[in-house]
Scaffold this motif. Structure first.
Motif, PDB file in Angstrom:
ATOM      1  N   ARG A 294     -56.657 -77.775  50.821  1.00  0.00           N
ATOM      2  CA  ARG A 294     -57.011 -77.068  49.586  1.00  0.00           C
ATOM      3  C   ARG A 294     -58.418 -77.393  49.092  1.00  0.00           C
TER       4      ARG A 294
ATOM      5  N   LEU B 299     -59.508 -67.668  47.221  1.00  0.00           N
ATOM      6  CA  LEU B 299     -59.870 -68.420  46.019  1.00  0.00           C
ATOM      7  C   LEU B 299     -60.772 -67.634  45.070  1.00  0.00           C
TER       8      LEU B 299
ATOM      9  N   ASP C  48     -53.734 -71.915  47.334  1.00  0.00           N
ATOM     10  CA  ASP C  48     -54.533 -73.077  46.908  1.00  0.00           C
ATOM     11  C   ASP C  48     -55.798 -73.259  47.734  1.00  0.00           C
TER      12      ASP C  48
ATOM     13  N   HIS D 118     -46.679 -76.529  52.117  1.00  0.00           N
ATOM     14  CA  HIS D 118     -46.331 -75.250  51.516  1.00  0.00           C
ATOM     15  C   HIS D 118     -44.882 -74.882  51.836  1.00  0.00           C
TER      16      HIS D 118
END
Length: 330
Positions: free
Chosen positions: A35, A210, A264, A293
């Protein structure tokens, strides 16, 4: 990926187990970013040039959007996708062409049959011939034509690598992946194809997932995740993965290429050197699970059966080297 790279430079990524016997092994390159963007998995020559094929469609769509193609969410998803040629897909592609003042004849992708079997069977019954609209890249081509129309660029040679749109796509690709294109090829649909690296693909998908939803990058990512049917279609692995793991961004391409990013910013991409895509999705899911995840919703995609007489007699298993590398990095 250079043709002179010896086989031992690649890593075993997955094994095909039939009745307890290792029948085949898929080799290739794979990379994963956590991440924070740190490399937590790197096997094989991940910095070598690869032809990303349709995995790079989201970046091509981004370039069209930034060039002025006025695309809504469904249209962005199909521009960034490889649709299965269902009637609903043709409706969206047709809408893009109409706004460009064009029709199907302007598409320079090959005439093709739909990948969706039910749709293909209906075509046969109706006597409908193969059409460019049914080709899985027609959404990308329609978006390119709309971008050309918006700028007053020629639509007759929009696939020329020196066309203003294609030059712009190359620049956008290099900026988004952080990798300078070292090779230029022609994709299966006839569009110019610029090389990148496995790391570059992971970086690009991390950037897209993102991005602020108000930005062009964020609009592409949101459109794909919110409209997975238009990225693939009924039963398509990219679509199914995004439907069952909300927030995940996924796009595969021909010859064993795929990139997947979690909300993320964790990202994984790979190239299977034999060109087979049959293990790519399950490997991506395996890596995301290793990174913490919840992949329970996509369990059906992470368990690929090997059949014998119509029954499961084995499965495709990720290489233990993948899990070992991630555990060491974490």
């Amino acid at each position: 990926m250079t043709q002179t790279q010896p086989l031992h430079a690649y890593s075993p990524l997955a094994s095909v187990i039939r009745s307890g016997f290792t029948e085949s092994v898929h080799y290739g390159s794979i990379i994963a970013l956590d991440r924070k963007g740190h490399t937590v998995l790197s096997l094989g020559p991940v910095e070598d040039a690869v032809l990303p094929r349709s995995t790079v469609k989201p970046v091509q769509a981004l370039s069209c959007l930034e060039a002025g193609a006025d695309l809504d969410a469904e249209e962005l998803a199909i521009a960034a996708g490889s649709h299965t040629g269902e009637d609903a897909h043709l409706r969206v592609v047709g809408n893009i062409l109409r706004r460009a003042g064009l029709d199907e004849s302007a598409l320079q992708c090959p005439a093709d049959r739909p990948e969706d079997e039910a749709t293909y069977e209906n075509m046969i019954r109706r006597g409908e011939p193969r059409r460019p609209l049914r080709m899985n890249c027609s959404g990308k081509h329609a978006a390119m034509l709309l971008a050309c129309s918006a700028n007053g660029w020629s639509t007759e040679n929009y696939l020329d690598p020196e066309h203003p749109l294609q030059r712009r796509i190359r620049t956008t690709m290099e900026t988004t992946t952080g990798v300078q294109a070292s090779n230029e090829a022609t994709d299966g649909c006839g569009a110019p194809l610029f090389s990148t690296t496995i790391r570059g693909l992971a970086t690009a998908f991390r950037t897209l997932v993102l991005a602020d939803p108000a930005t062009p990058q964020g609009r592409i990512s949101a459109a794909m995740r919110q409209n997975p049917f238009y990225v693939g279609g009924t039963g398509h692995q990219n679509s199914t993965l995004m439907e069952n793991m909300p927030g995940v961004l996924a796009k595969g391409g021909a010859e064993g290429v795929i990139a997947v990013a979690a909300p993320d910013g964790s990202a994984v991409s790979m190239k299977v050197i034999d060109g087979s895509p049959r293990a790519t999705t399950l490997l991506a899911i395996h890596v995301l699970e290793m990174l913490g995840h919840d992949t329970h919703g996509a369990r059906s995609l992470s368990e690929v059966a090997v059949l014998g007489g119509g029954h499961s007699v084995g499965s495709i298993k990720p290489s233990p080297a993948i899990g070992k590398a991630i555990r060491l990095a974490l």
